[in-house]
Design a protein around this motif. Structure first.
Motif, PDB file in Angstrom:
ATOM      1  N   ARG A  84       0.837  -1.211   0.000  1.00 45.86           N
ATOM      2  CA  ARG A  84       0.000   0.000   0.000  1.00 45.86           C
ATOM      3  C   ARG A  84       0.867   1.254   0.000  1.00 45.86           C
ATOM      4  O   ARG A  84       0.575   2.230  -0.710  1.00 45.86           O
ATOM      5  CB  ARG A  84      -0.936  -0.007   1.219  1.00 45.86           C
ATOM      6  N   ALA A  85       1.930   1.221   0.785  1.00 48.41           N
ATOM      7  CA  ALA A  85       2.835   2.381   0.812  1.00 48.41           C
ATOM      8  C   ALA A  85       3.469   2.608  -0.558  1.00 48.41           C
ATOM      9  O   ALA A  85       3.665   3.757  -0.987  1.00 48.41           O
ATOM     10  CB  ALA A  85       3.916   2.169   1.870  1.00 48.41           C
ATOM     11  N   THR A  86       3.779   1.517  -1.233  1.00 45.30           N
ATOM     12  CA  THR A  86       4.367   1.646  -2.578  1.00 45.30           C
ATOM     13  C   THR A  86       3.397   2.339  -3.526  1.00 45.30           C
ATOM     14  O   THR A  86       3.786   3.235  -4.289  1.00 45.30           O
ATOM     15  CB  THR A  86       4.707   0.245  -3.134  1.00 45.30           C
ATOM     16  N   TRP A  87       2.134   1.938  -3.466  1.00 45.95           N
ATOM     17  CA  TRP A  87       1.146   2.594  -4.331  1.00 45.95           C
ATOM     18  C   TRP A  87       0.951   4.058  -3.941  1.00 45.95           C
ATOM     19  O   TRP A  87       0.813   4.928  -4.807  1.00 45.95           O
ATOM     20  CB  TRP A  87      -0.194   1.863  -4.252  1.00 45.95           C
ATOM     21  N   VAL A  88       0.909   4.315  -2.636  1.00 39.45           N
ATOM     22  CA  VAL A  88       0.690   5.698  -2.175  1.00 39.45           C
ATOM     23  C   VAL A  88       1.822   6.600  -2.673  1.00 39.45           C
ATOM     24  O   VAL A  88       1.585   7.678  -3.242  1.00 39.45           O
ATOM     25  CB  VAL A  88       0.596   5.738  -0.635  1.00 39.45           C
ATOM     26  N   ILE A  89       3.055   6.161  -2.467  1.00 42.87           N
ATOM     27  CA  ILE A  89       4.191   7.004  -2.865  1.00 42.87           C
ATOM     28  C   ILE A  89       4.299   7.104  -4.390  1.00 42.87           C
ATOM     29  O   ILE A  89       4.412   8.186  -4.955  1.00 42.87           O
ATOM     30  CB  ILE A  89       5.504   6.446  -2.279  1.00 42.87           C
ATOM     31  N   GLY A  90       4.259   5.945  -5.046  1.00 45.81           N
ATOM     32  CA  GLY A  90       4.427   5.929  -6.504  1.00 45.81           C
ATOM     33  C   GLY A  90       3.322   6.669  -7.232  1.00 45.81           C
ATOM     34  O   GLY A  90       3.585   7.487  -8.124  1.00 45.81           O
ATOM     35  N   ALA A  91       2.069   6.409  -6.840  1.00 46.24           N
ATOM     36  CA  ALA A  91       0.951   7.063  -7.517  1.00 46.24           C
ATOM     37  C   ALA A  91       0.904   8.554  -7.176  1.00 46.24           C
ATOM     38  O   ALA A  91       0.578   9.385  -8.038  1.00 46.24           O
ATOM     39  CB  ALA A  91      -0.364   6.387  -7.131  1.00 46.24           C
ATOM     40  N   GLY A  92       1.214   8.885  -5.925  1.00 43.51           N
ATOM     41  CA  GLY A  92       1.222  10.299  -5.549  1.00 43.51           C
ATOM     42  C   GLY A  92       2.215  11.095  -6.378  1.00 43.51           C
ATOM     43  O   GLY A  92       1.898  12.180  -6.879  1.00 43.51           O
ATOM     44  N   LEU A  93       3.415  10.547  -6.536  1.00 45.85           N
ATOM     45  CA  LEU A  93       4.428  11.236  -7.350  1.00 45.85           C
ATOM     46  C   LEU A  93       4.003  11.297  -8.820  1.00 45.85           C
ATOM     47  O   LEU A  93       4.245  12.296  -9.501  1.00 45.85           O
ATOM     48  CB  LEU A  93       5.775  10.522  -7.219  1.00 45.85           C
ATOM     49  N   ALA A  94       3.369  10.229  -9.306  1.00 43.00           N
ATOM     50  CA  ALA A  94       2.908  10.229 -10.702  1.00 43.00           C
ATOM     51  C   ALA A  94       1.854  11.313 -10.918  1.00 43.00           C
ATOM     52  O   ALA A  94       1.867  12.029 -11.933  1.00 43.00           O
ATOM     53  CB  ALA A  94       2.346   8.859 -11.070  1.00 43.00           C
ATOM     54  N   GLY A  95       0.920  11.429  -9.962  1.00 44.21           N
ATOM     55  CA  GLY A  95      -0.114  12.457 -10.080  1.00 44.21           C
ATOM     56  C   GLY A  95       0.467  13.858 -10.074  1.00 44.21           C
ATOM     57  O   GLY A  95       0.077  14.725 -10.876  1.00 44.21           O
ATOM     58  N   VAL A  96       1.424  14.081  -9.175  1.00 48.27           N
ATOM     59  CA  VAL A  96       2.084  15.394  -9.116  1.00 48.27           C
ATOM     60  C   VAL A  96       2.831  15.670 -10.424  1.00 48.27           C
ATOM     61  O   VAL A  96       2.806  16.796 -10.952  1.00 48.27           O
ATOM     62  CB  VAL A  96       3.051  15.449  -7.915  1.00 48.27           C
ATOM     63  N   ALA A  97       3.506  14.643 -10.947  1.00 47.75           N
ATOM     64  CA  ALA A  97       4.244  14.820 -12.206  1.00 47.75           C
ATOM     65  C   ALA A  97       3.302  15.233 -13.339  1.00 47.75           C
ATOM     66  O   ALA A  97       3.610  16.152 -14.108  1.00 47.75           O
ATOM     67  CB  ALA A  97       4.970  13.527 -12.568  1.00 47.75           C
ATOM     68  N   GLY A  98       2.150  14.576 -13.427  1.00 45.35           N
ATOM     69  CA  GLY A  98       1.187  14.933 -14.469  1.00 45.35           C
ATOM     70  C   GLY A  98       0.707  16.365 -14.341  1.00 45.35           C
ATOM     71  O   GLY A  98       0.617  17.109 -15.324  1.00 45.35           O
ATOM     72  N   TYR A  99       0.412  16.765 -13.114  1.00 44.63           N
ATOM     73  CA  TYR A  99      -0.060  18.133 -12.858  1.00 44.63           C
ATOM     74  C   TYR A  99       1.001  19.158 -13.250  1.00 44.63           C
ATOM     75  O   TYR A  99       0.716  20.176 -13.892  1.00 44.63           O
ATOM     76  CB  TYR A  99      -0.415  18.259 -11.378  1.00 44.63           C
TER      77      TYR A  99
END
Length: 368
Positions: A268-283
């Motif tokens: 879960r932590a992997t998804w939280v960190i990885g997806a959070g950074l991906a979302g920020v990158a897209g923005y």
């Protein structure tokens, strides 16, 4: 060295090494040509430093997304092809919230909610830049991360978790399906049109501080946000119990289970960190480019994969290093080739590095 020794040396080389030697020779010639152009004035120093700055900006943006992809591979053991569409998810959700907040009282709710799908709510009228709407753009950045994390956790619960023990190939194929579903859901809601969503970026001007006389504020914002997040990931991995558990699971999942590490919590932590950074990158990519499209992440995915492979798949620091090399190669290559072909340089450089170092720049350095 005698002629016989030269023949013996060439006969001992493999075809791959000869090909790599040709590529390396070509790179050396380009470096010499670059120096010549700078010395004789064919290329202005200001233009070259602008390419370098642009390369760092692009490299950091790719790096933010590449960290998540590398973490997913090293801990969950599969190449997540839906990662690019998580980048797109962050871009659309974040900018929707930025428009809802920043355009309140200025544009219609429908136009803001669907992010200008009807062509109205012009970004210039709403003042969509960092100085005019800092609260809206800052809130959008947070929402981009949070919404992408929620989407990733939901996908993991519905798709990946039941397939956790089936191996990497079924998970990879599933991720392709997830990518298509995500992409076309976004296109269905927001339409497939490409549109501008940010106003012209303000510039900071100072002849002595900035080598080009001025710098784009949106790019400065991106660089600052990317560096803060990367340092945060480094501290999390090296200084916290969760980070140590993630590194242990990346090294040996079975041993991590035996030693009592809660693997599902790490996942879960992997998804939280990885997806959070991906979302920020897209923005942040949209903040830089000014336009948004439902294919945004898909177009970036190849560069993200190239960065992860170049840096050494499974290594967080390798992903960052590979991203910077990719970003610089794409932009510095503009000295010789047009912008619509400059990605060739990044992939040629990736091939060159992998010929001589198949494990990548920092391969074997298990960091997560």
């Amino acid at each position: 060295m005698s002629t016989v020794d030269v023949r013996r040396l060439f006969s001992s080389l493999t075809v791959e090494q000869l090909f790599g030697g040709v590529l390396l020779g070509g790179c050396l010639l380009l470096v010499l040509d670059l120096v010549r152009r700078l010395v004789v004035g064919d290329l202005a120093v200001g233009t070259f430093t602008t390419f370098l700055w642009r390369g760092i900006v692009d490299g950091l943006l790719i790096g933010l997304a590449a960290i998540g992809l590398s973490m997913t591979y090293s801990i969950l053991r599969f190449a997540n092809f839906s990662h690019g569409d998580l980048v797109t998810t962050g871009a659309f959700t974040g900018w929707t919230v930025a428009y809802l907040v920043g355009g309140a009282g200025v544009a219609e709710l429908g136009s803001r909610l669907l992010l200008r799908a009807d062509g109205r709510a012009q970004p210039g009228d709403l003042g969509m830049h960092v100085f005019a709407e800092p609260l809206a753009i800052g809130l959008g950045l947070v929402v981009a991360a949070v919404s992408t994390v929620l989407v990733a956790l939901l996908i993991d619960r519905l798709v990946y978790r039941p397939m956790r023990d089936t191996g990497g190939i079924p998970l990879l194929i599933a991720s392709v399906g997830v990518a298509l579903v995500l992409r076309y859901v976004i296109a269905f809601i927001y339409t497939s049109s490409t549109r501008g969503v940010t106003a012209s970026a303000p510039r900071l001007e100072h002849e002595l501080i900035f080598w080009t006389g001025s710098l784009n504020v949106h790019q400065l914002t991106m660089v600052a946000a990317a560096l803060v997040l990367m340092v945060g990931v480094h501290l999390l991995l090296q200084r916290t119990k969760l980070g140590k558990a993630m590194r242990a699971m990346a090294d040996n999942k079975d041993l991590a289970l035996v030693t009592g590490i809660p693997t599902e919590r790490v996942v879960r932590a992997t998804w939280v960190i990885g997806a959070g950074l991906a979302g920020v990158a897209g923005y942040l990519v949209v903040l830089d480019r000014g336009t948004i499209t439902y294919n945004l992440g898909w177009f970036l995915l190849l560069l993200i994969f190239a960065a992860v492979i170049l840096g050494g798949i499974g290594s967080i620091y390798g992903a960052i290093a590979g991203s910077l090399v990719i970003g610089l190669a794409i932009n510095v290559s503009l000295v010789w080739i047009p912008s619509d072909m400059n990605e060739i340089a990044a992939f040629a450089l990736m091939i060159l590095v992998l010929i001589f170092r198949p494990q990548g720049l920092l391969g074997g350095v298990q960091t997560a």
